[in-house]
Design a protein around this motif. Structure first.
Motif, PDB file in Angstrom:
ATOM      1  N   THR A  45      35.574  48.175  50.049  1.00  0.00           N
ATOM      2  CA  THR A  45      35.569  46.823  50.744  1.00  0.00           C
ATOM      3  C   THR A  45      35.349  47.389  52.226  1.00  0.00           C
ATOM      4  OG1 THR A  45      36.160  45.146  49.180  1.00  0.00           O
ATOM      5  CG2 THR A  45      36.146  44.657  51.389  1.00  0.00           C
ATOM      6  N   SER A  52      33.344  43.339  47.798  1.00  0.00           N
ATOM      7  CA  SER A  52      34.217  42.178  47.433  1.00  0.00           C
ATOM      8  C   SER A  52      33.713  41.328  46.337  1.00  0.00           C
ATOM      9  CB  SER A  52      34.914  41.611  48.633  1.00  0.00           C
ATOM     10  OG  SER A  52      33.815  40.782  49.026  1.00  0.00           O
ATOM     11  N   ASN A  83      41.134  39.792  50.064  1.00  0.00           N
ATOM     12  CA  ASN A  83      40.015  39.073  49.972  1.00  0.00           C
ATOM     13  C   ASN A  83      40.280  37.897  48.893  1.00  0.00           C
ATOM     14  OD1 ASN A  83      39.381  41.100  47.712  1.00  0.00           O
ATOM     15  ND2 ASN A  83      38.178  39.470  47.033  1.00  0.00           N
ATOM     16  N   GLY A  94      37.397  37.666  53.570  1.00  0.00           N
ATOM     17  CA  GLY A  94      38.633  38.162  53.558  1.00  0.00           C
ATOM     18  C   GLY A  94      39.073  39.084  54.799  1.00  0.00           C
TER      19      GLY A  94
END
Length: 310
Positions: A45, A52, A83, A94
């Motif tokens: 991520t 995510s 997230n 997030g």
């Protein structure tokens, strides 16, 4: 994951060929990208927020990385990202916090992101993400020698940051491209680190998950990073998972470093450790400064117990 496919799938050959050409088409380099860590295959991520979307539950990831153990002022990196899914729109949102200390230089980056998935076929999706935040940089040159005019001025600056990510994914593989660090303005040339830390960075990633047998899964992955004026770097890794609980892997990076990785998945927790070392003849025959990296992930929500290997 709900589904896993074997190596006879036609797309596997195409994916493997693309990754092989991208990796082997470049020679090894000695210079490292500003933002790098070994366990990218378990938490992509920060490099591509669209990743995510692959996990349909909330999560908090933390990572600590200590490079070149035994050398004063060696790089120390901390990353934390969290997230939450937005199931009604097949989205996620997030926050990513990155902190890096190298001798007198200190960089902090904070980014918020939003990602949205678009279903293309019954089993494939296209994810897109946008992120925005700030980068703060401090270089305390006066701490070196306050009496020397060369080091009398410290360098400080805070600049905005924007980025985007795109990822094509299914239950068993993904391909992504992202530019999470597009610096709008630069800090100038007062520090040698500006040439790396405040340039725009680009990442190409890919991974797949396949069954070896009923109890063992194999996950090859790659992450290729590039910034203007900084040599391209490719990470190549392979991880075997036993009963989706114990993971044993190896990572090679094209600036002559290698790492062994171990991970444990228990209920809602993931814990990982990697030991990275140089592979050049100078490292293997003499002083070799190791890098230690620890990651911890906690997942929450109704899908938290179904740990995501991809």
């Amino acid at each position: 994951m709900k589904k896993n496919y074997n190596c006879k799938e036609p797309l596997l050959a195409v994916l493997s060929l693309c990754l092989l050409l991208l990796v082997t088409g470049h020679s090894a380099f000695a210079q490292e990208q500003a933002f790098s860590y070994t366990q990218y295959m378990n938490n992509l991520t920060p490099f591509n927020p669209a990743y995510s979307l692959l996990d349909k539950t909330g999560s908090i990831h933390t990572l600590a990385r200590k490079q070149w153990v035994g050398i004063d002022g060696a790089p120390v990196t901390y990353v934390i990202n969290g997230n939450v899914p937005i199931e009604s729109i097949d989205g996620a949102a997030g926050l990513i916090v990155f902190n890096n200390q190298l001798a007198i230089e200190h960089q902090t980056e904070i980014n918020a992101y939003f990602a949205k998935g678009i279903q293309l076929t019954p089993e494939s999706y296209l994810g897109v993400s946008i992120n925005a935040g700030i980068r703060n940089y401090v270089a305390n040159y006066s701490a070196l020698d306050a009496s020397d005019p060369t080091f009398k001025s410290d360098v400080r600056g805070t600049k905005p940051n924007i980025g985007f990510g795109v990822m094509y994914y299914t239950d068993w593989y993904y391909l992504g491209i992202a530019a999470p660090e597009l610096t709008i303005t630069s800090l100038g040339t007062a520090s040698i680190q500006n040439g790396t830390n405040f340039k725009s960075h680009y990442y190409l990633s890919g991974a797949l998950l396949t069954n070896i047998n009923e109890d063992i899964k194999f996950k090859p992955a790659t992450l290729i990073s590039y910034a203007k004026g900084v040599p391209l770097t490719a990470n190549i890794s392979g991880t075997f998972y036993t009963k989706e609980t114990l993971g044993l892997g190896i990572n090679y990076r094209t600036d002559n470093v290698m790492a062994g990785i171990i991970s444990i998945n228990v209920n809602s927790f993931h814990v990982g450790y990697s030991y990275q070392f140089g592979t050049s003849s100078a490292n293997l025959g003499g002083f070799n400064n190791a890098t230690h990296e620890i990651s911890i992930t906690f997942r929450f929500g109704k899908h938290a117990s179904d740990f995501k290997l991809l």
